[in-house]
Design an enzyme around this catalytic site. Structure first.
Site, mmCIF file in Angstrom:
data_model
loop_
_atom_site.group_PDB
_atom_site.id
_atom_site.type_symbol
_atom_site.label_atom_id
_atom_site.label_comp_id
_atom_site.label_asym_id
_atom_site.label_seq_id
_atom_site.Cartn_x
_atom_site.Cartn_y
_atom_site.Cartn_z
ATOM 1 N N TYR A 57 2.742 4.614 11.589
ATOM 2 C CA TYR A 57 2.988 3.444 11.543
ATOM 3 C C TYR A 57 3.722 2.743 10.170
ATOM 4 O O TYR A 57 4.492 1.656 10.378
ATOM 5 C CB TYR A 57 1.736 2.562 11.800
ATOM 6 C CG TYR A 57 0.686 2.723 10.549
ATOM 7 C CD1 TYR A 57 0.630 1.843 9.421
ATOM 8 C CD2 TYR A 57 -0.361 3.453 10.836
ATOM 9 C CE1 TYR A 57 -0.231 1.966 8.346
ATOM 10 C CE2 TYR A 57 -1.126 3.675 9.929
ATOM 11 C CZ TYR A 57 -1.304 2.994 8.622
ATOM 12 O OH TYR A 57 -2.261 3.309 7.653
ATOM 13 N N HIS A 103 -4.489 4.249 4.100
ATOM 14 C CA HIS A 103 -5.500 3.386 4.038
ATOM 15 C C HIS A 103 -6.904 4.151 3.374
ATOM 16 O O HIS A 103 -7.517 3.510 2.732
ATOM 17 C CB HIS A 103 -5.946 2.940 5.346
ATOM 18 C CG HIS A 103 -7.225 2.104 5.422
ATOM 19 N ND1 HIS A 103 -7.510 0.940 4.799
ATOM 20 C CD2 HIS A 103 -8.489 2.593 5.649
ATOM 21 C CE1 HIS A 103 -8.573 0.625 5.134
ATOM 22 N NE2 HIS A 103 -9.399 1.668 5.467
ATOM 23 N N ARG A 142 0.967 -1.137 0.220
ATOM 24 C CA ARG A 142 0.050 -0.006 0.074
ATOM 25 C C ARG A 142 0.846 1.334 0.040
ATOM 26 O O ARG A 142 1.598 1.471 0.978
ATOM 27 C CB ARG A 142 -0.933 0.009 1.444
ATOM 28 C CG ARG A 142 -2.280 0.580 1.171
ATOM 29 C CD ARG A 142 -3.069 0.681 2.191
ATOM 30 N NE ARG A 142 -2.449 1.523 3.111
ATOM 31 C CZ ARG A 142 -2.446 1.668 4.520
ATOM 32 N NH1 ARG A 142 -3.004 0.741 5.313
ATOM 33 N NH2 ARG A 142 -1.934 2.600 5.199
#
Ligand SMILES: Cc1ncc(C[n+]2csc(CCOP(=O)(O)OP(=O)(O)O)c2C)c(N)n1
Ligand SMILES: [Mg+2]
Length: 343
Positions: free
Chosen positions: A255, A246, A242
């Site tokens: 993160y 998100h 990714r």
């Protein structure tokens, strides 16, 4: 299949002529443009929270290119714009992200199911539809798109098991972008690969580079051929990373591995395919520019159309929620109308 223009040579895909390759590029650009414009529209307050699919386009366009129109697509929120590849107006999908009822469509009009936000709950739907096609002796199959995180969900297990046992003509397409919001793949599963899970359901499991649109096309084409030959379902694990948040509500800086993101952005799927087409000599500059301009125009018109939709009746918020509405319903609705009228 796609080389790097240097040490790694380009491959040749059976069944795709130059016209198909350019069409595939057009579809990738349409998805990319939809995605990039949507992030801008979100920042301008013109659509709501949006699930970015930047660098997921090759998985979506490559897989759908291996289908026929009679085949059914079951998207998750990550594939929200996949209907574009079936002729769905961009305005409809933008309306969905605006929370407007003009964003609802009849799945039978496009053979594209509703955008599934609960993780994995569409997998049994896809398995059931595929099994139904088989029972009726029809040729069509179904494909369900879901993420790495979805493979930990009960509904994924139920749908995969059901499809395996009943030999349903289904393609289980896992976009393994290695994150489920902030949960990394290593915290998601103890399996060495997600494709290994296929063994437990008695179906083949295939791993493919999710940023290589031609490899995705080939893997899906083979899975569809198996489905049509009554050989049952296939699990495809498309491996990617990714390279965007998100969704617009997420801050991955706390993160994610920023260096890895940079690396993935450099080898993103649309540019890689563009390089392939150039080396093949089938994408002159002028055609490339026209394709990009057409996609930009589609989006300009679509957002204008979505914003021109009249406000929906607020009653819609409640009208499908209760078989027997509570007694307070009429008063609540009247109050809501009053508040909305006051602006
Ligand atoms: C049943 C359910 N549980 C939790 C959530 C909250 N949620 C939204 S997105 C997400 C992560 C899913 O990750 P993955 O399946 O890898 O898909 P990706 O977003 O990476 O495409 C979660 C847990 C949800 N939507 N549905
Ligand atoms: Mg994921």
């Amino acid at each position: 299949m796609i080389g790097d223009g240097e040490a790694v040579p380009d491959g040749e895909v059976e069944g795709l002529d130059d016209g198909d390759l350019v069409e595939l590029y057009r579809q990738l650009v349409l998805l990319r443009t939809y995605d990039e414009r949507s992030v801008v529209y979100h920042r301008q307050g013109r659509i709501g929270t949006y699930a970015i699919f930047w660098n997921h386009e090759a998985m979506q366009a490559g897989a759908v290119f291996a289908l026929e129109d009679e085949d059914w697509i079951f998207p998750s929120y990550r594939e929200s714009a996949i209907g574009l590849l079936r002729g769905m107006p961009a305005k409809t999908i933008l309306s969905w992200w605006r929370g407007h009822p003009a964003g609802w469509w009849n799945p039978a009009d496009y053979n594209v199911g509703s955008i599934c936000v609960p993780i994995g709950t569409h997998v049994p739907h896809a398995a059931g539809l595929a099994w139904g096609k088989k029972l009726r002796g029809e040729r069509a199959c179904a494909i369900a798109f879901f993420g790495d995180g979805a493979t930990s969900e009960g509904s994924f297990h139920e749908g995969a098991n059901f499809a395996g046992v009943l030999k349903a003509p289904l393609v289980l397409f896992c976009n393994n972008n290695q994150w489920a919001i902030s949960t990394p793949l290593e915290a998601q599963t103890a399996a060495e690969t997600l494709a290994d899970k296929a063994v437990g359901y008695g179906m083949p499991g295939v791993r493919v580079d999710g940023a290589d649109v031609l490899a995705v096309y080939e893997a899906t084409r083979d899975a569809v051929a198996r489905a049509r030959a009554d050989d049952g379902p296939t699990f495809i694990e498309a491996v990617t990373y990714r390279a965007a948040p998100h969704a617009t509500a997420d801050d991955p800086s706390v993160y994610i591995d920023a260096e890895r993101v940079e690396e993935e952005r450099r080898r993103e799927c649309v540019g890689r395919f563009e390089g392939y087409l150039r080396r093949r000599g089938v994408l002159p500059e002028e055609l490339r520019d026209t394709i990009h301009e057409e996609a930009a125009q589609v989006m300009r018109e679509a957002i204008a159309q979505a914003e021109a939709e009249p406000d929906p009746d607020p009653e819609l918020l409640f009208s499908h929620a209760f078989a027997a509405p509570p007694r307070s319903f009429d008063a609540d609705l009247a109050e809501l109308r009053r508040v909305l009228a006051d602006g």
